[in-house]
Design a protein around this motif. Structure first.
Motif, PDB file in Angstrom:
ATOM      1  N   THR A   1       0.822  -1.209   0.000  1.00 37.44           N
ATOM      2  CA  THR A   1       0.000   0.000   0.000  1.00 37.44           C
ATOM      3  C   THR A   1       0.851   1.252   0.000  1.00 37.44           C
ATOM      4  O   THR A   1       0.593   2.203  -0.748  1.00 37.44           O
ATOM      5  CB  THR A   1      -0.937  -0.003   1.220  1.00 37.44           C
ATOM      6  N   ILE A   2       1.889   1.278   0.848  1.00 42.29           N
ATOM      7  CA  ILE A   2       2.712   2.474   0.962  1.00 42.29           C
ATOM      8  C   ILE A   2       3.525   2.702  -0.297  1.00 42.29           C
ATOM      9  O   ILE A   2       3.883   3.842  -0.639  1.00 42.29           O
ATOM     10  CB  ILE A   2       3.636   2.366   2.203  1.00 42.29           C
ATOM     11  N   THR A   3       3.816   1.606  -1.032  1.00 43.67           N
ATOM     12  CA  THR A   3       4.535   1.737  -2.304  1.00 43.67           C
ATOM     13  C   THR A   3       3.612   2.288  -3.385  1.00 43.67           C
ATOM     14  O   THR A   3       4.008   3.138  -4.190  1.00 43.67           O
ATOM     15  CB  THR A   3       5.099   0.378  -2.741  1.00 43.67           C
ATOM     16  N   ALA A   4       2.362   1.811  -3.405  1.00 46.51           N
ATOM     17  CA  ALA A   4       1.414   2.248  -4.426  1.00 46.51           C
ATOM     18  C   ALA A   4       0.899   3.663  -4.154  1.00 46.51           C
ATOM     19  O   ALA A   4       0.616   4.413  -5.089  1.00 46.51           O
ATOM     20  CB  ALA A   4       0.249   1.267  -4.498  1.00 46.51           C
ATOM     21  N   TYR A   5       0.786   4.027  -2.871  1.00 40.84           N
ATOM     22  CA  TYR A   5       0.245   5.346  -2.510  1.00 40.84           C
ATOM     23  C   TYR A   5       1.218   6.033  -1.541  1.00 40.84           C
ATOM     24  O   TYR A   5       0.982   6.063  -0.315  1.00 40.84           O
ATOM     25  CB  TYR A   5      -1.130   5.209  -1.868  1.00 40.84           C
TER      26      TYR A   5
ATOM     27  N   CYS B   1      12.109   1.197   3.855  1.00 44.00           N
ATOM     28  CA  CYS B   1      13.188   2.143   4.124  1.00 44.00           C
ATOM     29  C   CYS B   1      13.419   3.116   2.970  1.00 44.00           C
ATOM     30  O   CYS B   1      13.958   4.209   3.184  1.00 44.00           O
ATOM     31  CB  CYS B   1      14.487   1.390   4.432  1.00 44.00           C
ATOM     32  N   SER B   2      13.034   2.724   1.762  1.00 44.21           N
ATOM     33  CA  SER B   2      13.203   3.626   0.627  1.00 44.21           C
ATOM     34  C   SER B   2      12.073   4.639   0.521  1.00 44.21           C
ATOM     35  O   SER B   2      12.125   5.551  -0.306  1.00 44.21           O
ATOM     36  CB  SER B   2      13.285   2.812  -0.677  1.00 44.21           C
ATOM     37  N   THR B   3      11.055   4.482   1.357  1.00 45.31           N
ATOM     38  CA  THR B   3       9.932   5.415   1.374  1.00 45.31           C
ATOM     39  C   THR B   3      10.276   6.625   2.242  1.00 45.31           C
ATOM     40  O   THR B   3      10.904   6.490   3.291  1.00 45.31           O
ATOM     41  CB  THR B   3       8.665   4.730   1.920  1.00 45.31           C
ATOM     42  N   THR B   4       9.871   7.787   1.813  1.00 43.75           N
ATOM     43  CA  THR B   4      10.098   9.004   2.588  1.00 43.75           C
ATOM     44  C   THR B   4       8.959   9.207   3.582  1.00 43.75           C
ATOM     45  O   THR B   4       7.793   9.273   3.198  1.00 43.75           O
ATOM     46  CB  THR B   4      10.188  10.230   1.661  1.00 43.75           C
TER      47      THR B   4
END
Length: 373
Positions: free
Chosen positions: A71-75, A102-105
């Motif tokens: 979910t966090i990758t898609a949105y 970890c690659s998500t801000t």
């Protein structure tokens, strides 16, 4: 006058969402997001406030962790709702999954908990999280010696104020002293040594964490700490102290500015607590004394001595004494009063609470009242 739709009143929306918030409320929050368009953002904010990235074959929560990754990758905009992030490994957490996290801000991340069997092999992935300028609370559960993860520790953001340190080995954090110190205001220490000779914690080896401005301290197994390693200046600044007394009493006269003291009733020897409380002097400004009774069943003579000690504390005004017991094995309020008849007869207030102490948050939640006033 046109009546406003109650589904559009922000105060009511906030009350509904707050009422539903809890460790197992994610399905209710998902349903709230479908009530009305105005409910979507508040429900999402609560749903993604404290995600747990974990993998445990005996728990259904691993499916939620995978769903969160997807979910966090898609949105990516949902990452702005995340305030606390818990990364826990029970058996094997795929590198690809944790890499996505970890690659998500996370622009508003304030609290980070890391519990991995080998932190050193995740150093690259985790660096993007521990360097965030919004980070204020860090819980680090390490199975490795600190020299192994010294390069990882040296990357920590200087904005960290609260440190929860749990380790299986204790050899100090050996970091190049050229690394700027991190001034923390609260510290929780827990050491559980496995297959190792008895060791004691020396706070002086905590560099790059600087404790000169420490306001709150929690020690699980107080006997494991070298109390003389706490500088005199730091003893003057500590206002909140939580102790799990085992075998040795603590001299509280060396902490003259305590506001809140919480102690765990020793299972083997209550006299350790009695000797500790006897070091409280009339110079103290203690407002609250919390005793967690837990599963301990002290002998009547031990309770009598503790009752006499508590009722004769040389403090004016007299502190509020609060008893807590486990929710698994709660004590009736009357039973607690029967344990301390002298306090009751002198009308010195005893407030009984039957609640679970959030030991993971520890000082961070208890100390917030005093730390920022």
């Amino acid at each position: 006058m046109e009546t406003q739709n109650p589904l559009q009143i922000q105060e009511l929306i906030d009350l509904c969402i707050t009422f539903l918030c809890g460790p197992r409320s994610w399905q209710d929050l998902l349903s709230c997001a479908l009530v009305a368009r105005s409910w979507v953002a508040p429900a999402q904010a609560s749903l993604f406030h404290t995600p747990h990235v974990t993998n445990h074959r005996f728990m259904k929560i691993d499916r939620l962790a995978l769903l969160f990754c997807e979910t966090i990758t898609a949105y990516p905009f949902l990452a702005s709702y995340v305030r606390e992030l818990n990364i826990v490994e029970y058996f094997y957490l795929q590198r690809a999954a944790i890499g996505k996290i970890c690659s998500t801000t996370f622009p508003r991340l304030e609290c980070l908990s890391i519990n991995l069997s080998r932190i050193s092999i995740w150093e690259g992935e985790l660096s993007s999280l521990v360097t965030l300028k919004t980070l204020r609370y860090l819980q680090l559960d390490a199975n490795e010696g600190f020299p192994v993860i010294s390069s990882f520790v040296s990357r920590f953001t200087p904005t960290i104020e609260h440190l929860d340190l749990r380790c299986r080995q204790w050899d100090g954090i050996l970091v190049d002293t050229s690394v700027p110190p991190i001034k923390i205001t609260s510290l929780r220490l827990e050491v559980q040594l496995w297959n190792a000779p008895p060791q004691r914690l020396d706070i002086g080896l905590l560099y790059p964490f600087e404790i000169s401005q420490l306001r709150a301290l929690e020690v699980v197994d107080a006997g494991s700490l070298v109390w003389d390693s706490i500088p005199d200046r730091t003893r003057q600044t500590i206002k909140i102290l939580q102790l799990d007394l085992k075998s040795e009493p603590i001299d509280l006269s060396r902490f003259p500015h305590l506001i809140l003291l919480r102690v765990v009733l020793p299972e083997d020897d209550v006299s350790v607590l009695v000797r500790t409380l006897k070091t409280i002097t009339s110079e103290h400004c203690l407002e609250t004394l919390i005793i967690w009774t837990g599963f301990c069943e002290p002998a009547p003579e031990e309770c009598k001595e503790l009752d006499i000690t508590l009722s004769s504390l040389p403090l004016d005004p007299f502190p509020k004494i609060q008893m807590e017991s486990s929710v698994i094995r709660p004590r009736r309020e009357q039973d607690l009063r029967d344990m301390f008849p002298k306090l009751v007869s002198q009308n010195k207030f005893i407030m009984s609470h039957f609640r679970r102490w959030n030991i993971e948050d520890g000082i961070r939640k208890v100390g917030r009242r005093f730390m920022y006033t």
